[in-house]
Design an enzyme around this catalytic site. Sequence first.
Site, PDB file in Angstrom:
ATOM      1  N   ASP A  38     104.713  62.369   8.038  1.00 25.77           N
ATOM      2  CA  ASP A  38     104.169  63.260   9.217  1.00 25.77           C
ATOM      3  C   ASP A  38     103.118  64.052   9.073  1.00 25.77           C
ATOM      4  O   ASP A  38     102.364  64.164   8.000  1.00 25.77           O
ATOM      5  CB  ASP A  38     105.732  64.271   9.322  1.00 25.77           C
ATOM      6  CG  ASP A  38     105.794  64.666  10.755  1.00 25.77           C
ATOM      7  OD1 ASP A  38     106.914  64.278  11.306  1.00 25.77           O
ATOM      8  OD2 ASP A  38     104.952  65.300  11.413  1.00 25.77           O
ATOM      9  N   TYR A 159     102.287  60.520  29.794  1.00 24.54           N
ATOM     10  CA  TYR A 159     103.447  60.319  28.659  1.00 24.54           C
ATOM     11  C   TYR A 159     104.011  59.058  29.279  1.00 24.54           C
ATOM     12  O   TYR A 159     104.457  58.220  28.570  1.00 24.54           O
ATOM     13  CB  TYR A 159     104.301  61.427  28.683  1.00 24.54           C
ATOM     14  CG  TYR A 159     105.543  61.408  27.525  1.00 24.54           C
ATOM     15  CD1 TYR A 159     105.084  61.505  26.225  1.00 24.54           C
ATOM     16  CD2 TYR A 159     106.759  61.226  27.995  1.00 24.54           C
ATOM     17  CE1 TYR A 159     106.115  61.387  25.379  1.00 24.54           C
ATOM     18  CE2 TYR A 159     107.763  61.015  27.033  1.00 24.54           C
ATOM     19  CZ  TYR A 159     107.456  61.261  25.766  1.00 24.54           C
ATOM     20  OH  TYR A 159     108.620  60.804  24.929  1.00 24.54           O
ATOM     21  N   LYS A 163     104.377  55.480  27.126  1.00 25.60           N
ATOM     22  CA  LYS A 163     105.857  54.984  26.860  1.00 25.60           C
ATOM     23  C   LYS A 163     105.968  53.513  27.331  1.00 25.60           C
ATOM     24  O   LYS A 163     106.536  52.796  26.636  1.00 25.60           O
ATOM     25  CB  LYS A 163     106.989  55.934  27.275  1.00 25.60           C
ATOM     26  CG  LYS A 163     106.760  57.152  26.239  1.00 25.60           C
ATOM     27  CD  LYS A 163     107.095  56.890  24.871  1.00 25.60           C
ATOM     28  CE  LYS A 163     106.970  58.163  23.916  1.00 25.60           C
ATOM     29  NZ  LYS A 163     106.967  57.785  22.515  1.00 25.60           N
TER      30      LYS A 163
END
Length: 269
Positions: A38, A159, A163
């Site tokens: 991360d 977004y 996706k």
Amino acid sequence: MKFNIENKVAVITGGDSGIGYATAELLAAEGVNIILADKEKDSVSEAAEKLKTAYPHVEILALACDQDDNQNVLDLAEQVKSRFGGAHILINCAGARGAAGDFLTLTDEDWMQTINTDLMGAVRLCRAFIPQLQANGWGRVVLIASENAYQPYEEESPYNACKAGIINLSKCLSRSYSKDGLLFNCVSPAYVESPMTNAMMDELAEKRGTDREEAVKWFLANKRPHIAVGRRGKPEEVAAVIAFLSSDLCSYVNGSNYRVDGGAVESAF
């Protein structure tokens, strides 16, 4: 249920919380060695320590990686190869909502920032790790898409597009590398409890002068009325599907997308 993946090596980005961490727990319980990656070194190290305490029989490694930076991703792959000899499983849970608002207000910079994180991040990871999976002769790649790919929301156009691109990318790679023993699949959650959706709800709560719990209720009623189960999803509910797609049991599943959305997408297709 035995997934037959004991001693495999899994790289999980976005692994310090939410769906990524829940998936790490399930795979560690199956005897998989875990690399949590991360952006924030402290948070991912803390998550790794929790996993080590719960699952001392497997190796757990925390590594910082910013998927927006190609060199960071290459460094991550090199560290995995040096420590474990290479990965068998790649799960990309890292991502961000990115810029949101009326389409006409979103700039090129807004779009490119979202694309760089949500689409190119997955591209960079696959490009860096596919050679390791090929060398091992067995691989599972699970990319996280979203209900937005099928049922786009007007305020989240960058977004939505990213996706949809993730699902297409997964299908493309599934056709290219299945001959090498690699399987690529997607999981598309809808409104799952996570740091990203919590931040969205906190912002909404501030605008409405209420708390997060009331914001969630309002959002479900007004913005996600098609979620048939009537609640936010839980990270472990998505993780269960990811874990299956990471296993030896999904040997005839390739280039597919699994919606874990509580019935949010209205269409049957």
